[in-house]
Motif scaffolding. Sequence first.
Motif, PDB file in Angstrom:
ATOM      1  N   UNK A 253       7.054 -45.809  41.029  1.00 16.92           N
ATOM      2  CA  UNK A 253       7.640 -46.989  41.672  1.00 16.92           C
ATOM      3  C   UNK A 253       6.568 -47.868  42.294  1.00 16.92           C
ATOM      4  N   UNK A 254       6.789 -49.160  42.293  1.00 19.58           N
ATOM      5  CA  UNK A 254       5.869 -50.087  42.927  1.00 19.58           C
ATOM      6  C   UNK A 254       6.117 -50.118  44.430  1.00 19.58           C
ATOM      7  N   UNK A 255       5.252 -50.824  45.143  1.00 21.94           N
ATOM      8  CA  UNK A 255       5.305 -50.845  46.603  1.00 21.94           C
ATOM      9  C   UNK A 255       6.636 -51.381  47.121  1.00 21.94           C
ATOM     10  N   UNK A 256       7.191 -52.404  46.474  1.00 20.21           N
ATOM     11  CA  UNK A 256       8.429 -52.996  46.982  1.00 20.21           C
ATOM     12  C   UNK A 256       9.584 -51.998  46.930  1.00 20.21           C
ATOM     13  N   UNK A 257       9.644 -51.188  45.865  1.00 19.38           N
ATOM     14  CA  UNK A 257      10.706 -50.191  45.762  1.00 19.38           C
ATOM     15  C   UNK A 257      10.543 -49.092  46.808  1.00 19.38           C
ATOM     16  N   UNK A 258       9.300 -48.678  47.063  1.00 19.82           N
ATOM     17  CA  UNK A 258       9.074 -47.663  48.082  1.00 19.82           C
ATOM     18  C   UNK A 258       9.430 -48.193  49.467  1.00 19.82           C
ATOM     19  N   UNK A 259       9.062 -49.438  49.749  1.00 21.83           N
ATOM     20  CA  UNK A 259       9.394 -50.018  51.050  1.00 21.83           C
ATOM     21  C   UNK A 259      10.904 -50.055  51.244  1.00 21.83           C
ATOM     22  N   UNK A 260      11.655 -50.406  50.186  1.00 22.57           N
ATOM     23  CA  UNK A 260      13.117 -50.431  50.280  1.00 22.57           C
ATOM     24  C   UNK A 260      13.665 -49.033  50.535  1.00 22.57           C
ATOM     25  N   UNK A 261      13.064 -48.033  49.898  1.00 24.89           N
ATOM     26  CA  UNK A 261      13.528 -46.658  50.101  1.00 24.89           C
ATOM     27  C   UNK A 261      13.372 -46.236  51.563  1.00 24.89           C
ATOM     28  N   UNK A 262      12.263 -46.635  52.194  1.00 24.46           N
ATOM     29  CA  UNK A 262      12.016 -46.242  53.578  1.00 24.46           C
ATOM     30  C   UNK A 262      12.538 -47.267  54.581  1.00 24.46           C
ATOM     31  N   UNK A 263      13.264 -48.250  54.088  1.00 19.90           N
ATOM     32  CA  UNK A 263      13.926 -49.253  54.926  1.00 19.90           C
ATOM     33  C   UNK A 263      12.944 -49.996  55.826  1.00 19.90           C
ATOM     34  N   UNK A 264      11.801 -50.364  55.258  1.00 16.67           N
ATOM     35  CA  UNK A 264      10.816 -51.165  55.985  1.00 16.67           C
ATOM     36  C   UNK A 264      10.322 -52.261  55.054  1.00 16.67           C
ATOM     37  N   UNK A 265       9.657 -53.258  55.614  1.00 23.32           N
ATOM     38  CA  UNK A 265       9.062 -54.301  54.778  1.00 23.32           C
ATOM     39  C   UNK A 265       7.795 -53.772  54.123  1.00 23.32           C
ATOM     40  N   UNK A 266       7.342 -54.470  53.079  1.00 22.15           N
ATOM     41  CA  UNK A 266       6.101 -54.064  52.430  1.00 22.15           C
ATOM     42  C   UNK A 266       4.929 -54.117  53.406  1.00 22.15           C
ATOM     43  N   UNK A 267       4.915 -55.157  54.258  1.00 19.54           N
ATOM     44  CA  UNK A 267       3.829 -55.286  55.230  1.00 19.54           C
ATOM     45  C   UNK A 267       3.820 -54.116  56.209  1.00 19.54           C
ATOM     46  N   UNK A 268       5.006 -53.689  56.651  1.00 21.95           N
ATOM     47  CA  UNK A 268       5.093 -52.562  57.578  1.00 21.95           C
ATOM     48  C   UNK A 268       4.637 -51.270  56.909  1.00 21.95           C
ATOM     49  N   UNK A 269       5.048 -51.081  55.660  1.00 19.98           N
ATOM     50  CA  UNK A 269       4.634 -49.881  54.941  1.00 19.98           C
ATOM     51  C   UNK A 269       3.116 -49.840  54.795  1.00 19.98           C
ATOM     52  N   UNK A 270       2.522 -50.987  54.428  1.00 20.03           N
ATOM     53  CA  UNK A 270       1.059 -51.036  54.308  1.00 20.03           C
ATOM     54  C   UNK A 270       0.396 -50.711  55.647  1.00 20.03           C
ATOM     55  N   UNK A 271       0.905 -51.304  56.719  1.00 20.83           N
ATOM     56  CA  UNK A 271       0.298 -51.107  58.032  1.00 20.83           C
ATOM     57  C   UNK A 271       0.384 -49.642  58.461  1.00 20.83           C
ATOM     58  N   UNK A 272       1.535 -49.022  58.282  1.00 25.75           N
ATOM     59  CA  UNK A 272       1.704 -47.640  58.730  1.00 25.75           C
ATOM     60  C   UNK A 272       0.858 -46.679  57.897  1.00 25.75           C
ATOM     61  N   UNK A 273       0.747 -46.938  56.602  1.00 24.23           N
ATOM     62  CA  UNK A 273      -0.132 -46.105  55.772  1.00 24.23           C
ATOM     63  C   UNK A 273      -1.583 -46.276  56.200  1.00 24.23           C
ATOM     64  N   UNK A 274      -1.959 -47.510  56.524  1.00 23.36           N
ATOM     65  CA  UNK A 274      -3.322 -47.755  56.989  1.00 23.36           C
ATOM     66  C   UNK A 274      -3.599 -47.016  58.292  1.00 23.36           C
ATOM     67  N   UNK A 275      -2.621 -46.962  59.184  1.00 20.34           N
ATOM     68  CA  UNK A 275      -2.772 -46.229  60.444  1.00 20.34           C
ATOM     69  C   UNK A 275      -2.958 -44.737  60.202  1.00 20.34           C
TER      70      UNK A 275
END
Length: 374
Positions: A253-275
Amino acid sequence: MDGRTITVHHVRAALGGARRLGLDTVPLLQAARIPPLLLGDDRARVTPVQFSGLIDGVRRATGDEFLGLAPAPSRCGTFAMMCYACVGCADLGGAVERATRFYGLFPGGPELALERRGPDAVFTVRNDLRGFAEEYFLAQCLVVVWHRLASWFIGRRLPLRWAGFAHPAPPYADEYAPLLGCPVRFGAERTGAGFDPEWLAAPVVRDESGLRELLRRTPAELIGRGEDTMTLAEQVREALVRALRGGREARLPELDRLAARFAVSQATLRRRLNEEGTSYRRLKDQVRREAALAGLSEGREPIAHLAARLGFSEDTAFHRAFRRWTGTTPGAFRRAARAEQAPGVPPRAPALRRTAARAPLPGHPTGSLLRGRD
């Protein structure tokens, strides 16, 4: 079992005590379905099931829950009795205190303690058990297993503030921050991990029936924790691995599908993974690499189809990526793997890239340097 994986450094480490005792390690690897060829690739990883099988095999062969890695052996059943002694405690603080006293009864074993340092409660390994190089990893394993077991006792992930190891950083040091979910320092004064002391009052919610099931699956259960005790990076990685289990038509799955699965925006998913010290691209690259190695080692899937399933637009892109990962081509890797698996053929010297010194690992009954991150 979930899809998180274990670095090959820990596979080598788990065999260190057996080698020192003069045992033949090739049958141990084969029984765990780990191709001996993989030990020559510093970036190779194995599944929790494979690693669990290896730990069980080495434990039986050595008769030692520390896998022959500590100055003194730990008789099989010691870890289980410690768990039974702790599961009846009212809260986490009582369970940890009882565990430290229990292992203090055995000369030559780990000296564990629960301390207060400033605002933190600290689980400490006071001796690093460093009679042999492998015992760095025994100390690391004690911290990781303690964290996983403490989280299991209270039914949720125990958040750590920091972790430290009293030895230099190994080549795979970046495994530990995502694994423990906190900043990690090597070269610290002592080995241990700090957390909010309020968690010491968290009730122990497990009972002996649940413990029997845990011990039946150990070490696999402590390697493969549920999503309630997983970091976001672990959950994303598991989602990527699961996506590839859907057969030959499966796709990552691409990033947008994963973000939808975790109920967050793509930007939030990127930020939390970076943290957590990683990224979607890094996790995807690691999952692709592991799936490629597994597909080429174990299956008959055509290389072109494997490349497409892993999301490569053309064969040449897959070949470039595979050479970057391993230093060899997909075809050469498959031929070497098949030759090694042929009856009566001894393991051959691997043609894979070597980028770091070999390193050994945990000698705990759960052998849990688990997980997977690049």
